[in-house]
Structure formats: C-alpha cells, structure tokens
Design an enzyme around this catalytic site. Structure first.
Site, PDB file in Angstrom:
ATOM      1  N   HIS A  17       1.124  -1.110  -0.122  1.00 25.87           N
ATOM      2  CA  HIS A  17      -0.173  -0.208  -0.022  1.00 25.87           C
ATOM      3  C   HIS A  17       0.703   1.735  -0.352  1.00 25.87           C
ATOM      4  CE1 HIS A  17      -3.087  -2.490   2.487  1.00 25.87           C
ATOM      5  NE2 HIS A  17      -3.566  -2.231   1.132  1.00 25.87           N
ATOM      6  N   LYS A  41     -17.871  -6.602   6.320  1.00 25.99           N
ATOM      7  CA  LYS A  41     -16.836  -7.315   6.546  1.00 25.99           C
ATOM      8  C   LYS A  41     -16.443  -7.209   7.497  1.00 25.99           C
ATOM      9  CE  LYS A  41     -12.910  -7.132   2.988  1.00 25.99           C
ATOM     10  NZ  LYS A  41     -12.527  -5.599   0.911  1.00 25.99           N
ATOM     11  N   ARG A  90      -2.159  -6.476  -8.570  1.00 27.09           N
ATOM     12  CA  ARG A  90      -1.476  -7.264  -8.004  1.00 27.09           C
ATOM     13  C   ARG A  90      -1.489  -8.248  -9.386  1.00 27.09           C
ATOM     14  NH1 ARG A  90      -3.122  -7.755  -2.926  1.00 27.09           N
ATOM     15  NH2 ARG A  90      -5.074  -6.971  -3.593  1.00 27.09           N
ATOM     16  N   SER A 128      -3.017  -7.516   2.460  1.00 27.67           N
ATOM     17  CA  SER A 128      -3.325  -7.340   3.827  1.00 27.67           C
ATOM     18  C   SER A 128      -4.304  -9.008   4.296  1.00 27.67           C
ATOM     19  CB  SER A 128      -5.040  -7.030   4.040  1.00 27.67           C
ATOM     20  OG  SER A 128      -4.309  -5.081   3.574  1.00 27.67           O
TER      21      SER A 128
HETATM   22  P1  ADP Z   1      -9.828  -3.893  -0.396  1.00 23.86           P
HETATM   23  O1  ADP Z   1     -10.592  -4.317   0.387  1.00 23.86           O
HETATM   24  O2  ADP Z   1     -10.080  -2.183  -1.177  1.00 23.86           O
HETATM   25  O3  ADP Z   1      -9.604  -4.533  -1.729  1.00 23.86           O
HETATM   26  P2  ADP Z   1      -7.125  -3.790   0.921  1.00 23.86           P
HETATM   27  O4  ADP Z   1      -6.616  -2.687   1.079  1.00 23.86           O
HETATM   28  O5  ADP Z   1      -6.683  -5.180   0.082  1.00 23.86           O
HETATM   29  O6  ADP Z   1      -8.325  -3.243  -0.053  1.00 23.86           O
HETATM   30  O7  ADP Z   1      -6.398  -3.061  -0.911  1.00 23.86           O
HETATM   31  C1  ADP Z   1      -6.467  -1.600  -0.975  1.00 23.86           C
HETATM   32  C2  ADP Z   1      -5.224  -1.215  -2.288  1.00 23.86           C
HETATM   33  O8  ADP Z   1      -4.389  -1.800  -2.720  1.00 23.86           O
HETATM   34  C3  ADP Z   1      -6.113  -2.070  -3.520  1.00 23.86           C
HETATM   35  O9  ADP Z   1      -6.183  -1.263  -4.842  1.00 23.86           O
HETATM   36  C4  ADP Z   1      -5.362  -3.011  -3.960  1.00 23.86           C
HETATM   37  O10 ADP Z   1      -5.251  -3.474  -5.422  1.00 23.86           O
HETATM   38  C5  ADP Z   1      -3.690  -2.820  -3.087  1.00 23.86           C
HETATM   39  N1  ADP Z   1      -3.498  -2.996  -3.100  1.00 23.86           N
HETATM   40  C6  ADP Z   1      -2.610  -4.196  -1.743  1.00 23.86           C
HETATM   41  N2  ADP Z   1      -1.406  -4.803  -1.857  1.00 23.86           N
HETATM   42  C7  ADP Z   1      -0.913  -4.070  -2.804  1.00 23.86           C
HETATM   43  C8  ADP Z   1       0.644  -5.139  -3.191  1.00 23.86           C
HETATM   44  N3  ADP Z   1       1.305  -5.389  -2.999  1.00 23.86           N
HETATM   45  N4  ADP Z   1       0.923  -3.922  -3.906  1.00 23.86           N
HETATM   46  C9  ADP Z   1      -0.137  -2.684  -4.634  1.00 23.86           C
HETATM   47  N5  ADP Z   1      -1.498  -2.388  -4.125  1.00 23.86           N
HETATM   48  C10 ADP Z   1      -1.796  -3.323  -3.662  1.00 23.86           C
END
Ligand code: ADP
Length: 153
Positions: A17, A41, A90, A128
């Site tokens: 992130h 969620k 990703r 995450s």
């Molecule tokens: P959500 O529950 O909306 O997927 P996340 O917190 O998991 O929320 O992710 C938020 C954003 O960050 C999403 O667009 C996700 O694709 C991006 N993201 C998460 N991990 C990575 C990573 N390792 N590299 C690039 N982008 C990421």
C-alpha cells in the site's frame, strides 16, 4: 486541485500500500487514503487502529490525508471533491474485479476516473489477507508492514 482517493480496508496497511501511495504522489495534489467501513466484512483490526497506523505511516507526507467513509466510495469522492480513485493491480484476478468496480464508479461518481498502478514485482505477493494469516498464525509480519508500525500478535 487534483484529489485522488485511495480506498481500501487496510487491515492492516502493508508495504505494498505504501509503495502505491509513494508512486502516486507526483500524479496528484492530494491523496486521501480512506478506509471503507463495510459492516459485512469481518476485520481483524478495529477502524480506530487502522486509522492510527495510516496516520503514523503518512505523518511525514503533507499531501497525504487519512480518512474513512461509509457506504459508496463514489459518493464519498463526490462529497470531498475527488475526481480520481487510485487502485493497485497485482494480478489478473485484481484486474477482473477492479475493471467492473471502476466502470460502476465512473457511472455512479459522474465520471470519476480510476487510476491503476501495477504492483512492483517485489510487492506483488503482499496482501493484507496474507499478513492477517501470518499474525493470526503467530508468525512475524514485520517484513510486510511499514517499519513505523508495530503489530503485536
Ligand atoms: P480492498 O479490501 O478494497 O481490496 P485493500 O486494503 O486490500 O482493500 O487494498 C487497497 C488497494 O491497495 C487495492 O487497490 C489493492 O489492489 C491495493 N494493494 C494491496 N496490496 C498491494 C500491493 N502489494 N501492491 C500494490 N497494490 C496493492
């Protein structure tokens, strides 16, 4: 003023992130990292905890704001005057999911554009979900989370 919302669960924030936000800094005047509150969620960490970590991690970035919202992301964007969404890709399943959401947000948000950044190879395996599994399983999540925050399992 070009404002982008980077929405997510951030349960917890990972170095993936952080990389996204850093790479997007030159593209926007302001980036709002916004936790979407979704009552259906099941989260591992409370909203307060997730916001606190985000504030700590981005404390040194004047153009990064931290916030949260309920209900639709597109409505939140309209409310704060953001014309852009930032999302990370990703892999192919991210793409399939994000494509539809982006098309919907474009309609619901009256032309909001989603800007996608492809994850760098060194971060593309980090999610995450994996970090939560490591924490719940009693492992050390430190390699995947920003050094500013400490998660005690
Ligand atoms: P959500 O529950 O909306 O997927 P996340 O917190 O998991 O929320 O992710 C938020 C954003 O960050 C999403 O667009 C996700 O694709 C991006 N993201 C998460 N991990 C990575 C990573 N390792 N590299 C690039 N982008 C990421």
């Amino acid at each position: 003023m070009k404002i982008a919302v980077f929405p997510g669960s951030f349960d917890p924030i990972t170095i993936g992130h952080v990389d996204m936000v850093k790479r997007a800094l030159p593209l926007f005047d302001e980036i709002v990292v916004a936790v979407g509150v979704n009552s259906t969620k099941k989260n591992l960490f409370s909203l307060e905890q997730r916001l606190e970590w985000l504030r700590q991690v981005f404390a040194e970035y004047p153009s990064v704001k931290v916030d949260y919202f309920e209900k639709l992301t597109a409505h939140y964007c309209l409310r704060i005057g953001a014309r852009y969404l930032l999302r990370g890709l990703r892999n192919g399943s991210d793409f399939d999911y994000e494509k539809t959401i982006s098309q919907l947000n474009h309609i619901v948000g009256g032309g909001i554009e989603t800007v996608f950044l492809i994850a760098q190879p060194e971060f593309s395996h980090i999610s995450s979900t994996i970090v939560r599994e490591i924490i719940v399983g009693g492992g050390d999540a430190a390699p995947f989370i920003p050094k500013e925050i400490q998660i005690i399992a």
